[in-house]
Structures are given as C-alpha cells and as structure tokens.
Design a protein around this motif. Sequence first.
Motif, PDB file in Angstrom:
ATOM      1  N   MET D  40      33.925  27.019  44.642  1.00  8.64           N
ATOM      2  CA  MET D  40      33.938  27.990  45.401  1.00  8.64           C
ATOM      3  C   MET D  40      34.875  27.745  46.755  1.00  8.64           C
ATOM      4  N   ASN D  41      35.743  28.244  46.978  1.00  8.29           N
ATOM      5  CA  ASN D  41      36.663  28.140  48.027  1.00  8.29           C
ATOM      6  C   ASN D  41      37.320  29.477  48.776  1.00  8.29           C
ATOM      7  N   ASP D  42      38.202  29.183  49.787  1.00  9.95           N
ATOM      8  CA  ASP D  42      38.639  30.308  50.643  1.00  9.95           C
ATOM      9  C   ASP D  42      39.497  31.333  49.534  1.00  9.95           C
ATOM     10  N   VAL D  43      40.312  30.804  48.951  1.00  9.71           N
ATOM     11  CA  VAL D  43      41.188  31.813  47.802  1.00  9.71           C
ATOM     12  C   VAL D  43      39.950  32.382  46.980  1.00  9.71           C
ATOM     13  N   THR D  44      38.954  31.861  46.432  1.00  8.12           N
ATOM     14  CA  THR D  44      38.214  32.676  45.739  1.00  8.12           C
ATOM     15  C   THR D  44      37.611  33.596  46.638  1.00  8.12           C
ATOM     16  N   ARG D  45      37.100  33.297  47.565  1.00  2.00           N
ATOM     17  CA  ARG D  45      36.425  34.421  48.618  1.00  2.00           C
ATOM     18  C   ARG D  45      37.297  35.413  48.827  1.00  2.00           C
ATOM     19  N   ALA D  46      38.759  35.277  49.195  1.00  2.00           N
ATOM     20  CA  ALA D  46      39.409  36.201  49.261  1.00  2.00           C
ATOM     21  C   ALA D  46      39.664  37.210  48.153  1.00  2.00           C
ATOM     22  N   TRP D  47      39.918  36.469  47.054  1.00  6.08           N
ATOM     23  CA  TRP D  47      39.871  37.284  45.897  1.00  6.08           C
ATOM     24  C   TRP D  47      38.581  38.148  45.672  1.00  6.08           C
ATOM     25  N   ALA D  48      37.518  37.580  45.787  1.00  5.71           N
ATOM     26  CA  ALA D  48      36.199  38.160  45.797  1.00  5.71           C
ATOM     27  C   ALA D  48      36.114  39.570  46.844  1.00  5.71           C
ATOM     28  N   ALA D  49      36.810  39.088  47.901  1.00  5.66           N
ATOM     29  CA  ALA D  49      36.502  40.366  48.976  1.00  5.66           C
ATOM     30  C   ALA D  49      37.430  41.505  48.355  1.00  5.66           C
TER      31      ALA D  49
END
Lengths: 339, 339, 339, 339
Positions: D40-49
């Motif tokens: 889990m990282n920021d890119v994945t978090r942005a995608w999730a958002a």
Amino acid sequence: MANKVRIGLLGAGRIGKLHGENLAHAVPNADLYAVADPFMNDVTRAWAADMGIEKCYDDPEMIFGDPTIEAVFICSSTATHADFIMRAAQTGKHIFCEKPIDTKLAKIEEALAAVKKAGVKLQVGFVRRFDHNHKAVRDTVASGKLGKPNLIKVTSRDPDHQPMSYIKVSGGIFMDMTIHDFDMVRYLAGSEVTEVTAYGAALSGAGYEEYGDVDTAIVMMKFENGALGVIDNSRAAHYGYDQRTEVHCDQGCVQVANDLNNTAMISSAAGVEVAKPTWFFLERYNNAFIAEAKAFIDAVLNDTDTLVTGFDGLQPVKIAMAANLSMKEGRPVKLSEIE
Amino acid sequence: MANKVRIGLLGAGRIGKLHGENLAHAVPNADLYAVADPFMNDVTRAWAADMGIEKCYDDPEMIFGDPTIEAVFICSSTATHADFIMRAAQTGKHIFCEKPIDTKLAKIEEALAAVKKAGVKLQVGFVRRFDHNHKAVRDTVASGKLGKPNLIKVTSRDPDHQPMSYIKVSGGIFMDMTIHDFDMVRYLAGSEVTEVTAYGAALSGAGYEEYGDVDTAIVMMKFENGALGVIDNSRAAHYGYDQRTEVHCDQGCVQVANDLNNTAMISSAAGVEVAKPTWFFLERYNNAFIAEAKAFIDAVLNDTDTLVTGFDGLQPVKIAMAANLSMKEGRPVKLSEIE
Amino acid sequence: MANKVRIGLLGAGRIGKLHGENLAHAVPNADLYAVADPFMNDVTRAWAADMGIEKCYDDPEMIFGDPTIEAVFICSSTATHADFIMRAAQTGKHIFCEKPIDTKLAKIEEALAAVKKAGVKLQVGFVRRFDHNHKAVRDTVASGKLGKPNLIKVTSRDPDHQPMSYIKVSGGIFMDMTIHDFDMVRYLAGSEVTEVTAYGAALSGAGYEEYGDVDTAIVMMKFENGALGVIDNSRAAHYGYDQRTEVHCDQGCVQVANDLNNTAMISSAAGVEVAKPTWFFLERYNNAFIAEAKAFIDAVLNDTDTLVTGFDGLQPVKIAMAANLSMKEGRPVKLSEIE
Amino acid sequence: MANKVRIGLLGAGRIGKLHGENLAHAVPNADLYAVADPFMNDVTRAWAADMGIEKCYDDPEMIFGDPTIEAVFICSSTATHADFIMRAAQTGKHIFCEKPIDTKLAKIEEALAAVKKAGVKLQVGFVRRFDHNHKAVRDTVASGKLGKPNLIKVTSRDPDHQPMSYIKVSGGIFMDMTIHDFDMVRYLAGSEVTEVTAYGAALSGAGYEEYGDVDTAIVMMKFENGALGVIDNSRAAHYGYDQRTEVHCDQGCVQVANDLNNTAMISSAAGVEVAKPTWFFLERYNNAFIAEAKAFIDAVLNDTDTLVTGFDGLQPVKIAMAANLSMKEGRPVKLSEIE
C-alpha cells in the motif's frame, strides 16, 4: 483537482443521464459537480448521489451563476439548446451541446455568434464520428492512401418505429434522423454538400403520411470537391440498428459493417444462423459516447479546437432543410437556396 | 437427338465464343450445329471444330435458311440485333439475344412485334438474373416472407476502365453499364420504374468528360409499387468486380456480398488480409451464363415463357434514356416522358 | 492432335464419369479416346458418345494394348488400382490414379516400383490440393512470408452418413475419409508425419460401433520439422461439407473457411440467416477436379514431375494405419512402427 | 445501502485494480469499501480515493476483521489465494477468487472444505464463461437444440510472449494458460474430462525449452459423456488474441470467431484488408469481467449458487496436471491418476 474540468449538467433525461454516467465513471478528467433539471425530484437526486454529483438544482441559472463550473453539458430539450448555449457563452463556460442546436437557422447563427464572441469552446453531439467503425472509414479516407473520395454511401436504419406522438413533433425524418447522416457524409467526404435530391415514401403502414412524414428515404448529394453521395434511411429495420458507411476513392473502397451481438454461427440442416446487429444506439454507440465526452474534456484541458464545431452543428440542419424542400417540390435543391 | 434443340450461333466474338463453349459442353440439351460470323476464318473454324460445330458460315442467312435449326443465339454486334431478331422470327426460330436489343425504342418495338407475330420465344441476355447471389435476393423477396419490398439497392462497379475508344461509342454509362442494373432493380423489385433522378461525375481523370460521359454515377428511382431504389456505379473499382444487391422489405432485409477468389484469411502483426472479389464478369458470372443458356433451352423444350422477355429487354433501355435526360437537365424524369 | 494427350479411362462409375466429363469438356489438351468398364452397357455407351469417346470396352486390356493411348485415368474399384498401375507402367502409359493406391503397403510399394522402373508419370487423386482455398493456405505457408509452420489444423466433416453397407467395407474412418486429411497436413506442413495419437468415438447412433468403426475422431500428429498437427472428423455434419484448414506459423496464421452456396444474408426480427456450405465434394471440389486433371496433362506434355506423386499416395496410407493402431491400443504410434 | 454488498478488495495489482474499477463504476449493487495490499502506498491510496474506497490497509486482517464487509475479492498473488479463502470462510465472508485457487490439490481441497463448512459462497475467476461469444456457444449447446455435444474445440493463443522471467515461474503452459481452456471445455461440454493426451513443442525460438516449457501445444480429451475434445495453444499469435470455440453436436455445429477492432474492410488493387482481433484479454474480455462481478454480487444478494464453483476451480488444475504428465511421459493420462 487541477487537471479536471468541473462540469454542470443541464437536463437529466435519458440522454442527460447517459452523459452523466459516462462523465462520472468513464472520463477520468471530468469532475461532474452539478445537475439542473426543471423536473428535479427525489429519483433524480438519488441518481445524482450515486454519480457523486454534489449539487442538484431545478434552475439552470444556479449552474450558469457558479464561477467554479467551467463547462456545461446541454442535454435538455431542443427548444432550450440555443438559449443555454448563449447563457453559457455569456458566463464564460465551455459547451457540449446535444444535436441539433436549433431547428431555425437564425437561432443557430445567433448562438454561434455568442460562442465566437465569448471565445468558449463548443462541441456538438454528433456521436457517430467517435464510433470505432465510422472513424476507421474516415481515417482511411483522410489518410489519402486510397486517393480522393468519389462516392460516399451511408445506410442508416432505426430498429423500429418511434411512437406516432414522437413522430408528430419530430420535425420529419430528415431533421430528426437523417441529420446524423448529413453530418456523417460531411465527415467522411471532408467536403461540403452543395446540392441534394430527396425521395421519400410512407410504406410501413405505421401512419407517417398523416403527419406529412415518410418512413423510407433516399437522398442523393453533390459535394464541393466533386464527389457524389447517397444516404438511405428507414424508420424500422426490425433486425436491429443498421448503420453502415462506405466510401469509394480513386484507388479503392473502405466500408464498415454493423457490430453484432456476438460472433456465433449456428449451423444445422435447417440453415446457418448468425447474430443480429446490436439493437439501437445505446448498444451500438456506447463507447462512442464515452469517446466524445473525453474528446471534449481534452479540448478544454489542452485548449484545442473541438472535433465537432458549431459550424458542424449548423450545416446538417441546412442540408435537412434542403432535403425537405427537394422532397416537397420534386426537384434538386442547392444548399445556396437555404437561408 | 429428340430432346435436343439445334442451335445456330450468330457471331463468334468474345461473347459468342463464351455462349458457344457453354452450349457445346455445359448444356446437355443443346445441339450447337452452326456458326455464322462475317469475319469467319481458320482460327474460328478450328474453334468451331473443337466445339463439335458442323457448319461454319460467313453469311447469317445460311443459318436463317436452314429449317433444321430451331433456335439462334444472337451474339453479333449491337447494330445487328434487331434485324437478326426479325429474320429469326420470320424464319420461325426461337431467339436468345444478347443485350441490348437496340438503342432505339422504335427499332426494339419493331423487333418485338415481329417476335410476337411469329410466336417464337425470345430471351434477352441479362445474365445476372441467373447469378446464385442475386437470384437468392430475388427468391427471398419473391417468397414474400419478408413482406413487400420498400427499398432496392444495387452497387455495380467494373474493375477497371475500358479503352477510351470503347467509351466513345458505348452510348454512355447508363446505356452501356447501368443497363444491367436497371434490369436488376426491376427483377428484384418485381415492379416497374416510374421515375429516375441521375447524378453523374467524371472524377477518375481518365477522360470520360471528353465524350460527355461520366465514370461515377448514382441513380434514384421510384417504382410503381411505391418502393424506392438506388444504383451506384463506377467504371473503375480497382479491387475487382463489385456487384452487390440489397432489398429492404416490410419485415427485414436481404443482401448479398461479392464472390471472392477464395476464403483465405492471412493474419499477422502487419494486419489481416482476405481475398479480393473475382476480377470481372467472366469470373463472377461464369455459372450464370450456363444457367441462362439452360433456361432458354428448357423454355424451348418445355414450351414455357422465357425468364427474360422482350419487354424485359425494352424497359432498361427506356430507363437508361430517362437517366441520361435526368443527368442532362438536372431534374427527375418520369418514364412516361420517354417515347 | 500434336499437343493433346490421348487418354484411356478405366472405370465408368461415379468418379470415372466425373473425370470423363472434365477431360472431355474442361481440359483442352486432353483427348479422351477410350473407356473400359467391366459393366459396359448401353447407358455407358450413350454417355461415352456424348463425351465424344470413340472406343468403349469391357476389357481394360484393350486400353493397355493400344499403343496410341498415352495415359490412363484409373477410376475403377480400389482393389484393381495397384494392378492397373502395374499394367499401365508395363505398357508405357502415364497414370492418373484415384486414391488410395491400395490398402496394403506391400502392394503399393510393388506398384510404385513398377512405375519407377518404367519411368512413366504417376499422379494420385488427392484432389483437395487443387482446391482454391486449401491451395491458398499452402501457397501462403510455402511462400515463407509467415515464417515456418508450427501448427497445422484440418477440419473435415462429411455432410451425412454413408450407408452402413459402405461403412462395413470402407476400411474404417482413417483409411476411408481421414486419408484425404493425412495428405492435406503433409501438403500444408511441407514435412512428414512422424507420430500420431488418435481418439475416436461412435456417437451418432448410426451404428458404426458394429463394424469396429467410429463416426467422430481427432488425430494429433508430430512432424519431422517439429510442427504439431491436429485433424478432427465426423461422418455427419448435417449442414454440409465442412472443410477448413489453418496453419499457424512463426509470424502469423492463414486459414480458410467453407465455400457457401451463395453470399446472401437475410435479416429480420427472427434472426439473421446466411447460406449453408456447399453440400458435398462434387459441389465443393468441382473446379479442383478440373485443375488436377489439367495439372496431370500438363505434367505429361511438359515432362515435369506430377504434383501428387506415388510417395504422396503411400504416406497417407501409412498414417492411417498408424492412426488405427493408436486408437486400438490407446497410445501414440510412431510412423516408423508401420511397415 | 440495503441492496448493496459491501466488499473488501485483497490485492491492488493489475487484476485487483481492474476488478476495483468495475466494482466502483459498473456494478451498481457493489459497495467497494476497503482495499488491502502489502505494498500500500500513495499511488494506490489516490487510486482508491478515485474509486470512492473508504479504507486502505496493508494488512488483509483489517478486512477479515471488519464485520461490515460481506464479501472479498481475492486478487493477490496465487500463493495467498488458498489461505485468504480460508480466512474469509472463517470470518463468514463470501469469496470471489482469481484463478487458480492453488497449484497443489491438497491445498485447494483444504480451502474448499473450509468454504463448505462455513457455508459462504465462492466464485472462481474463470472470466471467459461470461464472454458474449463463448457464452453464446455454451447457451446453444445447453439449449439442446443441436442435440448432444460430440466434439469440443478450443483455440486459445496469446498475442505475444510474456517475459521469460514470468515463464520461469508460471508453472508451465498448461497450468498458466491452458487452464482457462480446460475450464472452457468443461463449460461447453457440460461434462467432465476423463483422459487427456498432450503434445507440446518449443518452436518460437524464445527459449521456453530452457524452463522445460513449450510455446505450442495441442491437448486431446475424452469426456464422461463420450464426447471428444481438443485445445490448441500458442504463446505468440502476433496478430492479436485468438480465442475461438466450436462445438459439434448431433445435429449441427456452433462456433465463434474473434472480436475485431472494427468492421472496416479496405479494398484496393493491392488487396483487401480487415481489422485485427482485439489485442489481449483486457480488450477482449472487458465486458466479461463486469459480467462476472455482477454475477457474483447477484449470487450473494439472491442467495443462489455461483456460476463458477470451487469444484470448477479444482478440476482445471487436475486436468493441467494430467496434461503435464502426458506430455512428460508421452502417453494418454486418465484424470483418475491425478491425486
């Protein structure tokens, strides 16, 4: 949210919802923020919530008055298109407008003048230009690898009759249905129509003749570049949506067939059966609707010309008027006669 | 030899030899007995020997004067057709005549009157009616299972330009080439053409305009039964012989594609290639020529009507005249104007 | 008659008449002069007269003994093939022989030795090599433009069951039917089969199992060049003759579909119908039979190798034997096991 | 939110994101609530958002431990599948799991036992069952209108080589690639495979032989119902994703062709070009991924059996093992040998 375009949707009927769903889910750079519909109600509000739309209005002025909204999708009734275009232009918003802009030339020209003056972008919803099949025809012609286009052919047949209540107010087959094909021939030929001759007949028994309308039509055209064109239409193909285009050029031909429901072939002693074409425009042009919305957003973000301009919105209306006059008077009609 | 029809062949040029070979080899009930050609020579005599033809003449009267000959195949130059029809009728011989009967209406009518008076059979060489594809369209329409025909479409494109020396004397695209399509639309529609509007253009750069001719044309038609029709033509498709027909009826559509050289599909990273259509009429209509000859022989043996009558020979000439007039005057022309 | 090959036809059954008619009418350099059939009768004599055949015999020795006859077409029963080949070789006549040469390897090898010793030409009747479709596959592979062949696929299905009386003496599906496909895979791969594994089943309910035979089969193969192959067969496709081939190469694929009765597509609310494949080998391979006869005559006239040699006649028999053994013993069988 | 199923996504790699986007946008009854990924990282978090996912974890136990989550999508690496299935079963969550469940039979059986004990639903990701084309084949066979299936054929070819680093750990062509086809033949035949014989070869020059693997394969099968089957595969078709199925039944055949990029046909003197098949599984099975997710959600909401069960996940693994053994030992292998 820097690379997104904030959008206000005007009209939440069938076509408005279609665009809304695409903007919400399939166009990454669109920020669908508000919707206005004169019949705003709980069902529409629930739909809007599902789409992540923050604001629901019944008054379109709430959208025109919001300076954070950069672009509008005009999906309201035809009678409102030109006025909404002018309001959007006045408030500095870019405009995607469903076809037709209007059915009166003067009104269209007034709207286009407002757009020009404001310097906003306008894209008209001739969605078929974004279809993978027709686009392959256009791209082949435009590549020049077959030489100049000489003969443009369009077959366009709806799967079944619309209700007569709709036909009554549709403006007739040329303004309501063939208008897409008039855009298509211009797109494929890369040239302007200069003359049309139209034949039409009410043959289906569904009653088009009661409204001075026809269900079957052929329109021949001449183009500025010397090419000839022909469109054939009917209101009820019955087997699905029959949408084929074909261009003959100096050195060869490019043509497309219909998209089918699947590629199955069933063979037995009784015969060989293949799948029917997809049923209607929602099935056939689903991806094209997404592509046209993306193209509009891209034009806004990159500050480029839209791919379907206000002039592209005007010309098919003129051609439809010429076709109506031709059928009525039984003679070829030059586009220069239409004012 | 009781169940055979003894035949005299008039004309041993390209089309005469084609019919001669079919009659000799592929039509079991034909007894090809004599050939007459004004340019009879050793090459033609050798060909005739190969075909098992017993008599070679340069004078057609040797055929008309032979009472054992029951039928003639008129494959001579167009200018002789009507006279040969009249001589055959006078001498009581059944007649297969290549199209067109003549390019003048009065002459055609005179020939048809002679045929009628003599009570002999006449079949005109509109060979495409016997093609497996077009016949499948016609049979489907005629079966009534799709309801009444509403829109008849014919695409007919030659693979490449004829020499300009030929074009000069061809009578123009409508009389020379579209005449086959005028027959085809009548055959498919099962109804008479009542009005045409023709558009034409010389776009190929091959020089048709020097002879007042065109290389690209579209003709719209109205039929007595209310149906509409459209033909598109060009002189040079380049990829082969493009011969497609399509009929839209009340409940559906029947259409045919071209015959291809083979069914191969070659797929690689560079693309997917399929075979070209067969090159020209000899390749495409080879079996249809055999079928039309058999049908004529059967009509003679069984004393039934021929499948392409003298009237069928007359009407396309009238339609071609109307198309010429329409293109010249830039207006719809009713068939009733042509006399 | 210098450029013609004088031919004696051995056998006037269905396949003999087919070749006789092609030689008489469609192969210009063939002089079909004599026919011998043990059941010679008036019907056959009348047929021969129609074909322009001068001599009718019941004794094949009348043909072998005629020094003016340069070539024979062996169309008699399979049991006579090898002996007739040897007699023709002994009497210095070139040989076209229907497949199979024999069902015993020793007999085939004896016949081939006689041919070799006599120096006459031998062509075996694997007609499918001359089909426009399969030939397009072979030509594409042989051109090398797709690289080396890796996977050869053949689908071959007869339209309907033969009588069980025929099946009883047919030698089984691999020797009777798949033998054509064993030739085809060698032709397409340009390489020899080294191993086969065969699966078969009697699924149709028609009773093949009573004769130790199957109606449905799949055969996998390995080739000397490393490629793999697969054939699938059935005795009764019901929708017509299903004959498709496909070769995957290093850089792409070439495949062919069936020839259809016509190109018609009938579309209605009930569905979309296209034409069935042509019914059986007479319809599908009509032109291929003419092409193989022409190729044989050309090989004789030009003194070149025939395109289907005696070795080509031997190998499919070996592969069929290997397939039988594989199915019987439930294991892969190497061709080297077959002697 | 009563009619929605709250979902936790396990794994946010390529296939996880694909399912996540479909669940977020194209499956109305899915409430995609949480995602867990060990990286889990920021890119994945942005995608999730962007997807509207509320919770992002690196620990999957956060999902298993959340009682509001009703179902999981297991899109993590293969090695974790069986353990995650067991954890989901223990915590009472319904399970969608990408294929394969595991590459060891004991582990699969342990996972299936846990699912059975917990009474939760399990759907395995054999997405091709939901493709419009293959489904049309299956539906036709299942309808019984062509009688019993006799011969099942599957062609499955990837467009191009995977990296050798992937091949090295892929488990071999049968476990990695053909496994989809083993599922497909069971689906189409409606019967279990009882025996396989596999041929394979490394012909591409890409180096599969270094890892004991092949790039070209054919697998023959026998089914419990007596039918035969055959699959052919290659790792690099080059022209796109070649995915065709065909079933021959007692009374006829049903087959499907590839989906193409468009229906354009470009004809010129140089030849006739048509569009290539869609490139790979993302393009070809895009709608099928949506359909399988909807089917899973529907099964949960309506408490019906899933359309691809745990047993459906187990069987193809067994068949792949049998194919490996067959190729290794050069003999037919019965499924009953695999334990």
